[in-house]
Design a protein around this motif. Structure first.
Motif, PDB file in Angstrom:
ATOM      1  N   VAL A 141       0.856  -1.175   0.000  1.00  0.00           N
ATOM      2  CA  VAL A 141       0.000   0.000   0.000  1.00  0.00           C
ATOM      3  C   VAL A 141       0.900   1.235   0.000  1.00  0.00           C
ATOM      4  N   PRO A 150      -3.917   1.185  -3.246  1.00  0.00           N
ATOM      5  CA  PRO A 150      -3.973  -0.112  -2.562  1.00  0.00           C
ATOM      6  C   PRO A 150      -3.138  -1.156  -3.295  1.00  0.00           C
ATOM      7  N   HIS A 183      -6.841  -5.356  -4.574  1.00  0.00           N
ATOM      8  CA  HIS A 183      -7.593  -5.020  -3.359  1.00  0.00           C
ATOM      9  C   HIS A 183      -8.666  -3.992  -3.688  1.00  0.00           C
ATOM     10  N   SER A 187     -10.975  -2.853  -1.266  1.00  0.00           N
ATOM     11  CA  SER A 187     -11.393  -2.126  -0.066  1.00  0.00           C
ATOM     12  C   SER A 187     -10.253  -1.253   0.436  1.00  0.00           C
ATOM     13  N   VAL A 188     -10.594  -0.007   0.742  1.00  0.00           N
ATOM     14  CA  VAL A 188      -9.621   0.934   1.305  1.00  0.00           C
ATOM     15  C   VAL A 188     -10.220   1.578   2.545  1.00  0.00           C
ATOM     16  N   TYR A 227     -15.527   0.383  -0.260  1.00  0.00           N
ATOM     17  CA  TYR A 227     -15.450  -0.932  -0.899  1.00  0.00           C
ATOM     18  C   TYR A 227     -16.181  -0.836  -2.221  1.00  0.00           C
ATOM     19  N   GLN A 242     -13.195   6.963  -3.542  1.00  0.00           N
ATOM     20  CA  GLN A 242     -12.425   5.881  -4.145  1.00  0.00           C
ATOM     21  C   GLN A 242     -12.661   5.923  -5.642  1.00  0.00           C
ATOM     22  N   TYR A 281      -9.551   1.850  -7.778  1.00  0.00           N
ATOM     23  CA  TYR A 281      -9.563   1.533  -6.352  1.00  0.00           C
ATOM     24  C   TYR A 281      -8.602   2.371  -5.508  1.00  0.00           C
ATOM     25  N   CYS A 328      -3.519   4.563   5.559  1.00  0.00           N
ATOM     26  CA  CYS A 328      -4.411   3.947   4.603  1.00  0.00           C
ATOM     27  C   CYS A 328      -4.187   2.440   4.677  1.00  0.00           C
ATOM     28  N   SER A 376      -5.570  -1.467   2.906  1.00  0.00           N
ATOM     29  CA  SER A 376      -6.369  -2.095   1.865  1.00  0.00           C
ATOM     30  C   SER A 376      -6.567  -3.579   2.145  1.00  0.00           C
ATOM     31  N   TYR A 409      -6.286  -6.116   7.318  1.00  0.00           N
ATOM     32  CA  TYR A 409      -5.923  -5.126   6.321  1.00  0.00           C
ATOM     33  C   TYR A 409      -4.404  -5.022   6.232  1.00  0.00           C
TER      34      TYR A 409
END
Lengths: 115, 113
Positions: free
Chosen positions: B4, B25, B29, B31-32, B50, B68, B72, B91, B93, B102
């Protein structure tokens, strides 16, 4: 609300010895996850170990293991054969499912491994 | 694989200014999440995204916003900076919704003067 308490702000251990970091949490949830992260001076949070609340068996990852006591809401981390590279800040974290699956972190325990 | 990545690593801003922090990310990935870590404390949740949708928001004022992008990556924006916004912004991800944990970046150290 979820809260995570780490009652040991600082700890030290001799190299090759074993140390246990304490963590307690408060929640009314039944399904959740617990984590230990380490944060060395480089600032990056690194995942150490993870535990699902529905599993009674304690998680282990090489030299790292946990003692998960769900009824007592306790989640301690044991580090065996401590190494100099284990020196870091250790954070206990609770994750409740839903609403972003956010972490709730404790205030951390600063661990120093002494040569 | 790159981890990341966050930019910038450090910055100094004046009270009342606006700041944009960026996060890329790990490839794949979707989701952040963003966290604020004040010195001596554990990280506090700000946002989770997400699949480009906001899925969670922490207890932060409306001066904080995020988004986002289709690739992503993510931006965190803070308006009308206060001295209390000085912190490390992390941050993180995850491939999915994060139940396996994460992966965090090394953060952006923001100092407000």
């Amino acid at each position: 609300a979820q809260t995570v308490t780490q009652s040991q702000p600082e700890m030290s251990v001799q190299e090759a010895e074993t140390v246990t970091l304490s963590c307690t949490y408060d929640t009314s949830e039944n399904n959740y996850y617990l984590f230990w992260y380490k944060q060395p001076p480089s600032r990056q949070m690194i995942l150490v170990i993870r535990q699902e609340a529905y599993k009674q068996q304690n998680a282990t990852e090489n030299r790292f293991s946990v003692n998960f006591q769900k009824a007592a809401k306790s989640f301690s981390l044991k580090i065996s054969d401590s190494q100099l590279g284990d020196t870091a800040m250790y954070f206990c974290a609770f994750m409740k499912l839903g609403a972003g699956n956010q972490f709730y972190f404790g205030t951390g325990t600063s661990l120093t491994v002494i040569p | 694989d790159a981890g990341v990545t966050q930019s910038p690593t450090h910055l100094i801003k004046t009270r009342g200014q606006h700041v944009t922090l960026r996060c890329s990310p790990i490839s794949g990935h979707k989701s952040v999440s963003w966290y604020q870590q004040v010195l001596g404390q554990g990280p506090q949740f700000i946002f989770q995204y997400y699949e480009k949708e906001e899925r969670g928001r922490g207890n932060f004022p409306d001066r904080f916003s995020a988004r986002q992008f289709p690739n992503y990556s993510s931006e965190l924006n803070v308006n009308a900076l206060l001295l209390g916004d000085s912190a490390l912004y992390l941050c993180a991800s995850s491939p999915g919704q994060g139940i396996y944990g994460y992966t965090f970046g090394s953060g952006t150290r923001l100092t407000v003067v």
